[in-house]
Design a protein around this motif. Structure first.
Motif, PDB file in Angstrom:
ATOM      1  N   ALA A 225       0.818  -1.213   0.000  1.00 30.47           N
ATOM      2  CA  ALA A 225       0.000   0.000   0.000  1.00 30.47           C
ATOM      3  C   ALA A 225       0.851   1.262   0.000  1.00 30.47           C
ATOM      4  O   ALA A 225       0.317   2.366   0.079  1.00 30.47           O
ATOM      5  CB  ALA A 225      -0.933   0.002   1.212  1.00 30.47           C
ATOM      6  N   GLN A 226       2.197   1.093  -0.087  1.00 28.38           N
ATOM      7  CA  GLN A 226       3.084   2.247  -0.062  1.00 28.38           C
ATOM      8  C   GLN A 226       3.664   2.516  -1.456  1.00 28.38           C
ATOM      9  O   GLN A 226       4.049   1.585  -2.158  1.00 28.38           O
ATOM     10  CB  GLN A 226       4.242   2.018   0.918  1.00 28.38           C
ATOM     11  CG  GLN A 226       3.817   1.810   2.357  1.00 28.38           C
ATOM     12  CD  GLN A 226       5.009   1.553   3.264  1.00 28.38           C
ATOM     13  OE1 GLN A 226       6.172   1.771   2.875  1.00 28.38           O
ATOM     14  NE2 GLN A 226       4.751   1.080   4.476  1.00 28.38           N
TER      15      GLN A 226
ATOM     16  N   HIS B  45      12.660  15.735  -5.284  1.00 33.23           N
ATOM     17  CA  HIS B  45      11.507  15.799  -4.378  1.00 33.23           C
ATOM     18  C   HIS B  45      10.977  14.387  -4.147  1.00 33.23           C
ATOM     19  O   HIS B  45      10.799  13.614  -5.092  1.00 33.23           O
ATOM     20  CB  HIS B  45      10.396  16.671  -4.959  1.00 33.23           C
ATOM     21  CG  HIS B  45      10.724  18.135  -4.966  1.00 33.23           C
ATOM     22  ND1 HIS B  45      10.252  19.010  -4.011  1.00 33.23           N
ATOM     23  CD2 HIS B  45      11.493  18.876  -5.805  1.00 33.23           C
ATOM     24  CE1 HIS B  45      10.710  20.226  -4.267  1.00 33.23           C
ATOM     25  NE2 HIS B  45      11.459  20.176  -5.359  1.00 33.23           N
ATOM     26  N   LEU B  46      10.689  14.085  -2.865  1.00 32.08           N
ATOM     27  CA  LEU B  46      10.107  12.796  -2.496  1.00 32.08           C
ATOM     28  C   LEU B  46       8.630  12.984  -2.129  1.00 32.08           C
ATOM     29  O   LEU B  46       8.293  13.835  -1.299  1.00 32.08           O
ATOM     30  CB  LEU B  46      10.852  12.188  -1.301  1.00 32.08           C
ATOM     31  CG  LEU B  46      10.216  10.942  -0.681  1.00 32.08           C
ATOM     32  CD1 LEU B  46      10.253   9.765  -1.663  1.00 32.08           C
ATOM     33  CD2 LEU B  46      10.892  10.585   0.641  1.00 32.08           C
ATOM     34  N   SER B  47       7.759  12.169  -2.755  1.00 36.95           N
ATOM     35  CA  SER B  47       6.337  12.117  -2.407  1.00 36.95           C
ATOM     36  C   SER B  47       5.991  10.700  -2.002  1.00 36.95           C
ATOM     37  O   SER B  47       6.559   9.738  -2.543  1.00 36.95           O
ATOM     38  CB  SER B  47       5.466  12.547  -3.599  1.00 36.95           C
ATOM     39  OG  SER B  47       5.755  13.877  -3.990  1.00 36.95           O
ATOM     40  N   VAL B  48       5.053  10.554  -1.051  1.00 39.77           N
ATOM     41  CA  VAL B  48       4.679   9.237  -0.553  1.00 39.77           C
ATOM     42  C   VAL B  48       3.156   9.114  -0.499  1.00 39.77           C
ATOM     43  O   VAL B  48       2.461  10.062  -0.116  1.00 39.77           O
ATOM     44  CB  VAL B  48       5.267   8.973   0.851  1.00 39.77           C
ATOM     45  CG1 VAL B  48       4.924   7.556   1.311  1.00 39.77           C
ATOM     46  CG2 VAL B  48       6.774   9.185   0.862  1.00 39.77           C
ATOM     47  N   THR B  49       2.666   7.926  -0.898  1.00 40.36           N
ATOM     48  CA  THR B  49       1.252   7.599  -0.779  1.00 40.36           C
ATOM     49  C   THR B  49       1.121   6.317   0.030  1.00 40.36           C
ATOM     50  O   THR B  49       1.836   5.343  -0.233  1.00 40.36           O
ATOM     51  CB  THR B  49       0.603   7.402  -2.165  1.00 40.36           C
ATOM     52  OG1 THR B  49       0.711   8.606  -2.907  1.00 40.36           O
ATOM     53  CG2 THR B  49      -0.858   7.026  -2.036  1.00 40.36           C
ATOM     54  N   VAL B  50       0.219   6.323   1.017  1.00 40.84           N
ATOM     55  CA  VAL B  50      -0.028   5.145   1.849  1.00 40.84           C
ATOM     56  C   VAL B  50      -1.528   4.846   1.845  1.00 40.84           C
ATOM     57  O   VAL B  50      -2.320   5.691   2.275  1.00 40.84           O
ATOM     58  CB  VAL B  50       0.468   5.350   3.293  1.00 40.84           C
ATOM     59  CG1 VAL B  50       0.156   4.110   4.143  1.00 40.84           C
ATOM     60  CG2 VAL B  50       1.951   5.657   3.321  1.00 40.84           C
TER      61      VAL B  50
ATOM     62  N   GLU C  72      -2.175  10.536   0.098  1.00 43.42           N
ATOM     63  CA  GLU C  72      -0.915  11.089  -0.419  1.00 43.42           C
ATOM     64  C   GLU C  72      -0.410  12.201   0.488  1.00 43.42           C
ATOM     65  O   GLU C  72      -1.194  12.933   1.112  1.00 43.42           O
ATOM     66  CB  GLU C  72      -1.125  11.634  -1.830  1.00 43.42           C
ATOM     67  CG  GLU C  72       0.150  12.121  -2.504  1.00 43.42           C
ATOM     68  CD  GLU C  72      -0.101  12.573  -3.936  1.00 43.42           C
ATOM     69  OE1 GLU C  72       0.890  12.941  -4.596  1.00 43.42           O
ATOM     70  OE2 GLU C  72      -1.255  12.555  -4.373  1.00 43.42           O
ATOM     71  N   SER C  73       0.909  12.317   0.558  1.00 41.19           N
ATOM     72  CA  SER C  73       1.500  13.406   1.338  1.00 41.19           C
ATOM     73  C   SER C  73       1.075  14.754   0.761  1.00 41.19           C
ATOM     74  O   SER C  73       1.049  14.948  -0.459  1.00 41.19           O
ATOM     75  CB  SER C  73       3.030  13.291   1.337  1.00 41.19           C
ATOM     76  OG  SER C  73       3.525  13.229   0.003  1.00 41.19           O
ATOM     77  N   ALA C  74       0.718  15.669   1.651  1.00 43.08           N
ATOM     78  CA  ALA C  74       0.225  16.968   1.194  1.00 43.08           C
ATOM     79  C   ALA C  74       1.300  17.753   0.462  1.00 43.08           C
ATOM     80  O   ALA C  74       1.014  18.478  -0.495  1.00 43.08           O
ATOM     81  CB  ALA C  74      -0.305  17.765   2.391  1.00 43.08           C
TER      82      ALA C  74
END
Length: 229
Positions: free
Chosen positions: A142-143, A210-215, A219-221
């Motif tokens: 889920a990541q 840039h690092l973005s993460v979705t779990v 999603e990260s704002a």
């Protein structure tokens, strides 16, 4: 003494005058009769003109009830799904799935600047800002970790992921949860076609990434910026 007598065989002049008068009167009578035939005394000019009948104007009446469109029950679905609206209105209780309004996702790197040869370590922090305990899938399945620079995507954790797993955990309110083991980025450019071979090294010399993460779909704002040399 002599007397004036008309010549034998000739009538007196008065007789001829009377005859001429009678003929003249006869002519006048004929003329009068002709005038009376074509011009009738007492008749107006409008009597000799054909009367024009005005056209009949159709009366305006209310339309028949069968011709008036009426609303039907097949007007289509409502703009908002009633079931979803009712669910959103229900208060959250402990053990419910986490909702978007109560979960914040933060992309994390162990450093802001990496010297030549240093590999960034990527992780995530999840915070429950609501008032109840909620359940979230925080497993590797889920990541999604994504590294970009400008409009280009340089690396994604899902390109060559091995044995992803699901892991549903209870997230306590106000207690941040972070990755137990960070993911190391080897500073290469990934794709689904390069999992079994060598990859090109990404630009360095102070390049910004840039690092973005979705779990579990959250999603990260904002993204986390870092520099590599």
């Amino acid at each position: 003494m002599s007397t004036n007598r008309p010549a034998p065989g000739r009538l007196p002049a008065s007789v001829y005058r009377r005859r001429r008068l009678m003929v003249l009167l006869g002519l006048v009578a004929v003329v009068v009769a002709v005038v009376l035939v074509f011009v009738r005394p007492g008749a107006s000019q409008g009597d000799d003109v054909a009367t024009t009948t005005p056209p009949t104007v159709p009366s305006t009446s209310a339309p028949d009830a069968t011709d008036v469109p009426t609303a039907t029950d097949d007007a289509g679905p409502p703009a908002t799904d009633e079931a979803d609206a009712a669910e959103a209105a229900e208060p959250a209780t402990d053990g419910d799935p986490c909702r978007a309004e109560q979960i914040t996702v933060e992309a994390v790197t162990d450093q802001a600047v990496y010297a030549a040869g240093e590999q960034p370590k990527l992780s995530v922090t999840i915070t429950n800002t609501g008032s109840n305990v909620c359940v979230l899938n925080v497993g590797t399945a889920a990541q999604v970790f994504t590294i970009t620079s400008g409009a280009d995507t340089y690396w994604s954790s899902t390109h060559c992921q091995v044995d992803p797993v699901d892991a549903e955990v209870s997230i306590e309110p106000g207690t941040p949860v972070s990755s137990s083991e960070p993911i190391t980025w080897d500073r290469t450019r990934s794709s689904a076609d390069t999992c079994g071979g060598e990859r090109a090294t990404v630009p360095a010399a102070g390049a910004s990434y840039h690092l973005s993460v979705t779990v579990d779909g959250f999603e990260s704002a904002t993204s986390k910026q870092f520099l590599v040399y």
